[in-house]
Design a protein around this motif. Structure first.
Motif, mmCIF file in Angstrom:
data_model
loop_
_atom_site.group_PDB
_atom_site.id
_atom_site.type_symbol
_atom_site.label_atom_id
_atom_site.label_comp_id
_atom_site.label_asym_id
_atom_site.label_seq_id
_atom_site.Cartn_x
_atom_site.Cartn_y
_atom_site.Cartn_z
ATOM 1 N N LEU A 160 -7.730 0.605 -3.264
ATOM 2 C CA LEU A 160 -6.308 0.295 -3.086
ATOM 3 C C LEU A 160 -6.123 -1.066 -2.417
ATOM 4 N N VAL A 161 -7.013 -1.405 -1.485
ATOM 5 C CA VAL A 161 -6.935 -2.710 -0.824
ATOM 6 C C VAL A 161 -7.372 -3.811 -1.789
ATOM 7 N N ALA A 162 -8.512 -3.597 -2.443
ATOM 8 C CA ALA A 162 -9.079 -4.637 -3.314
ATOM 9 C C ALA A 162 -8.131 -5.001 -4.459
ATOM 10 N N GLY A 214 -19.013 -1.824 2.634
ATOM 11 C CA GLY A 214 -19.863 -1.824 1.452
ATOM 12 C C GLY A 214 -19.055 -2.032 0.177
ATOM 13 N N SER A 215 -17.921 -1.344 0.072
ATOM 14 C CA SER A 215 -17.096 -1.456 -1.138
ATOM 15 C C SER A 215 -16.355 -2.786 -1.219
ATOM 16 N N LEU A 216 -15.888 -3.282 -0.069
ATOM 17 C CA LEU A 216 -15.057 -4.497 -0.085
ATOM 18 C C LEU A 216 -15.888 -5.772 -0.067
ATOM 19 N N GLY A 217 -17.143 -5.668 0.384
ATOM 20 C CA GLY A 217 -18.003 -6.846 0.425
ATOM 21 C C GLY A 217 -17.666 -7.805 1.549
ATOM 22 N N CYS A 218 -17.070 -7.309 2.609
ATOM 23 C CA CYS A 218 -16.821 -8.146 3.791
ATOM 24 C C CYS A 218 -16.785 -7.267 5.031
ATOM 25 N N LEU A 235 0.848 -1.206 0.000
ATOM 26 C CA LEU A 235 0.000 0.000 0.000
ATOM 27 C C LEU A 235 0.880 1.252 0.000
ATOM 28 N N PRO A 236 0.494 2.267 -0.761
ATOM 29 C CA PRO A 236 1.294 3.503 -0.810
ATOM 30 C C PRO A 236 1.016 4.386 0.407
ATOM 31 N N GLU A 237 1.720 5.496 0.511
ATOM 32 C CA GLU A 237 1.360 6.521 1.489
ATOM 33 C C GLU A 237 -0.035 7.031 1.115
#
Ligand code: GDP
Ligand code: MN
Ligand code: MN
Ligand code: MN
Length: 249
Positions: free
Chosen positions: A21-23, A138-142, A9-11
């Protein structure tokens, strides 16, 4: 159960899409729990601040003066002002400032951080960590837990705690279940999101690791009674009540 850090992951900067960025970096499963350090949630939400944003009131000068005397080094009254503005209540102003944030978490300096903040003087905690967790979930689905590192009463050492969570209950209610003797459990409500935050903190670390997000894989909350009560209400909190009456001399 497995806990691993999301690599690369970036700054994080204001406006970044943290979920994206995570997904991009991990194939998440719907029953993973993603634990995100509040530091990067705050950065993405633009909670970086300058000391000059907090012109010190008389009260802030007073708090800083007392802390400076105790510490034997100059404490910035603008930092004290930032704490006052981020707090719903100051429980202790010496020998350190213990404050209740506007969302109900009790911690030193209202959780205002000066480490891992290259672009600003200060980083404030997310304004509403539950809302942050809901958006990420909501965005990550978990399920998502927004964490911070925090001290605790009675014991030395800091550990991870949950500030906000979504997609799962905060606590598992064991009451009504039995021990190995067949004795019914009467009081145990397990603060699951804090325990996950603690596990996550083991892999995120506290320094320059660059790993603010941990995935807990293989933990199942299961079909248990849950609750979202984590922060004690004021009138039921004996430690908070006692500290209000107590003065450092
Ligand atoms: P806190 O517990 O929420 O106050 O966060 P910490 O300051 O303890 O940082 C937790 C982890 O996130 C450490 O490994 C830091 O190096 C890392 N970290 C903090 N900010 C960033 C960032 O903007 N980008 C990346 N990649 N890592 C960060
Ligand atoms: Mn922090
Ligand atoms: Mn930390
Ligand atoms: Mn036990």
């Amino acid at each position: 159960m497995e806990v691993f850090a999301v690599p690369g992951l970036p700054e994080i900067r204001e406006g970044d899409d943290l979920a994206a960025l995570v997904a991009e970096r991990v194939d998440l499963r719907p029953d993973d729990v993603v634990c995100v350090a509040s530091t990067v949630v705050s950065k993405a939400e633009g909670r970086g601040a300058a000391l000059d944003d907090f012109p010190a009131s008389e009260r802030a000068h007073e708090v800083a003066r007392r802390l400076s005397e105790l510490a034997g080094e100059e404490k910035d009254p603008r930092f004290a002002q930032a704490i006052l503005e981020e707090s719903e209540e100051v429980i202790l102003d010496a020998p350190f400032v213990l404050a209740v944030t506007r969302f109900g978490h009790i911690t030193v300096n209202a959780g205002i951080d000066q480490s891992n903040v290259p672009d600003h003087d200060l980083l404030l905690l997310p304004e509403d960590p539950t809302a942050s967790a809901e958006a990420l979930s909501g965005s990550l689905g978990c399920p998502v837990v927004v964490t911070d590192t925090s001290g605790r009463p009675f014991r030395h050492g800091q550990r991870g705690v949950a500030l906000g969570w979504a997609g799962m209950p905060a606590a598992r209610d064991w009451r009504g279940e039995s021990d190995r003797d067949g004795r019914e459990l009467g009081v145990t409500v397990q603060a699951v999101v804090d325990e996950l935050a603690g596990a996550a903190n083991l892999v995120t670390g506290e320094g320059d690791g660059g790993t603010p997000v941990a995935v807990v894989r293989g933990f199942a909350f299961g079909d248990h009674e849950g609750s979202d009560l984590l922060f004690r209400s004021t009138d039921r909190d004996v430690v908070r009540s006692a500290l209000r009456e107590w003065t450092w001399t």
